[in-house]
Write an enzyme that holds these catalytic residues in place. Structure first.
Site, mmCIF file in Angstrom:
data_model
loop_
_atom_site.group_PDB
_atom_site.id
_atom_site.type_symbol
_atom_site.label_atom_id
_atom_site.label_comp_id
_atom_site.label_asym_id
_atom_site.label_seq_id
_atom_site.Cartn_x
_atom_site.Cartn_y
_atom_site.Cartn_z
ATOM 1 N N TYR A 138 3.531 55.745 22.904
ATOM 2 C CA TYR A 138 2.494 55.742 23.933
ATOM 3 C C TYR A 138 2.568 54.413 24.678
ATOM 4 O O TYR A 138 2.070 53.391 24.214
ATOM 5 C CB TYR A 138 1.141 55.932 23.253
ATOM 6 C CG TYR A 138 -0.052 56.144 24.151
ATOM 7 C CD1 TYR A 138 0.041 56.166 25.537
ATOM 8 C CD2 TYR A 138 -1.312 56.334 23.588
ATOM 9 C CE1 TYR A 138 -1.054 56.372 26.329
ATOM 10 C CE2 TYR A 138 -2.440 56.533 24.366
ATOM 11 C CZ TYR A 138 -2.307 56.551 25.741
ATOM 12 O OH TYR A 138 -3.424 56.748 26.523
ATOM 13 N N LYS A 165 5.379 58.882 26.058
ATOM 14 C CA LYS A 165 4.292 59.162 26.982
ATOM 15 C C LYS A 165 4.137 57.924 27.845
ATOM 16 O O LYS A 165 3.671 56.876 27.381
ATOM 17 C CB LYS A 165 2.979 59.457 26.262
ATOM 18 C CG LYS A 165 1.840 59.747 27.258
ATOM 19 C CD LYS A 165 0.474 59.676 26.624
ATOM 20 C CE LYS A 165 -0.591 59.834 27.716
ATOM 21 N NZ LYS A 165 -1.962 59.610 27.205
#
Length: 301
Positions: A138, A165
């Site tokens: 992330y 992500k």
């Protein structure tokens, strides 16, 4: 759904609360998950920023994931958000996620004190070894203080990271990670920045981890089908013209609060935000209602 299914629109899932915010509203959660799956989403991401994970206890985070896995019942992928402040805490959540049926782990670096690259690599390696699940890194520098080059991100493939992500908002870096064969062969990219969703999909990202889909699942899936499946950029632009003002508003304040406010405008109860945060009020709520109406979305205001 196995790891080969990690593609498409994954919803950065909200966490609904009971009216008094005393606990997670599991009934509302189940209703919302079925609403999203009926709309055609490919996966769910509980326990992330949109899900207010920092406001949940460790036990609540585990209960939340268990409920999501149960409600999904194998119909879509589950990418468990497990970021925490220490390796031990994150491993605890990772082992639990593997045990209860998550497909992958979305891991934000420890925040507050940003780790070095070497510390981050060791952290991710330990998580991967403990869980056996692929890691979705992330990348959200604005919240974690960890800012990596594209080459450094790709190098995380050596410690269990298979997916990214990207919530950096850095379109050139996103492009490099998609188009550079050496980088893209190591890490599969998901867009994670709302206002770059159309661009990310058009550029070839394998999907998007997208909070706005909580509010407009139908439009989200129409965009995916037009751009990613059929390659119809003309139709995609028309759909994106409706969605973009909504996404722009979500990024203009407390993201989770805007998402929950949008859901409540549609008549979908969320229980509001946990303190100290509040739902979006007055001008922001009015603008969001207008954006939804302009997109052809019926609201219950």
């Amino acid at each position: 759904m196995g790891v080969q299914g990690i593609k498409g629109i994954y919803v950065a899932l909200i966490t609904p609360f009971t009216h008094d915010q005393g606990s997670i509203d599991f009934h509302a959660l189940d209703e919302h998950i079925n609403r999203l799956i009926d709309a055609g989403v490919h996966g769910l991401v509980p326990g992330g920023s949109t899900g207010e994970f920092t406001a949940l206890s460790t036990e609540e985070r585990k209960q939340l994931l268990e409920a999501v896995v149960k409600s999904a019942n194998g119909r879509v992928g589950i990418m468990a958000g497990i970021g925490d402040l220490s390796t031990a805490k994150t491993i605890d959540l990772a082992e639990h996620a593997a045990k209860v049926g998550a497909d992958s782990l979305m891991v934000a670096p420890p925040f507050y004190d940003a780790p070095s690259l070497d510390e981050l690599r060791a952290h991710l390696s330990d998580i991967h070894k403990a869980s056996g699940l692929p890691i979705v890194y992330y990348n959200i520098p604005s919240a974690t203080g960890v800012s990596l080059t594209t080459a450094e991100i790709a190098s995380l493939s050596e410690v269990g990271v298979q997916y990214l992500k990207d919530t950096s908002g850095n379109a050139p870096a996103l492009t490099d990670l998609i188009f550079n064969d050496e980088l893209s062969s190591r890490v599969t990219v998901f867009n994670g920045w709302d206002t770059l969703t159309f661009y990310g999909l058009a550029a070839g990202a394998e999907g998007s981890v997208w909070g706005a889909t909580n509010i407009v699942p139908e439009l989200s899936m129409k965009l995916w089908e037009a751009v990613a499946v059929r390659g119809d950029l003309k139709e995609g632009r028309e759909i994106w013209k409706k969605i973009f003002p909504i996404c722009k508003l979500l990024e203009s304040g407390n993201y989770a609060a805007f998402v929950k406010t949008g859901m409540e405008l549609r008549g979908w109860k969320t229980g509001g935000m946990r303190k100290p945060y509040n739902m979006t009020k007055s001008e922001g709520r009015t603008k969001l209602a207008t954006a939804l109406r302009n997109a052809g979305v019926s609201i219950d205001d």
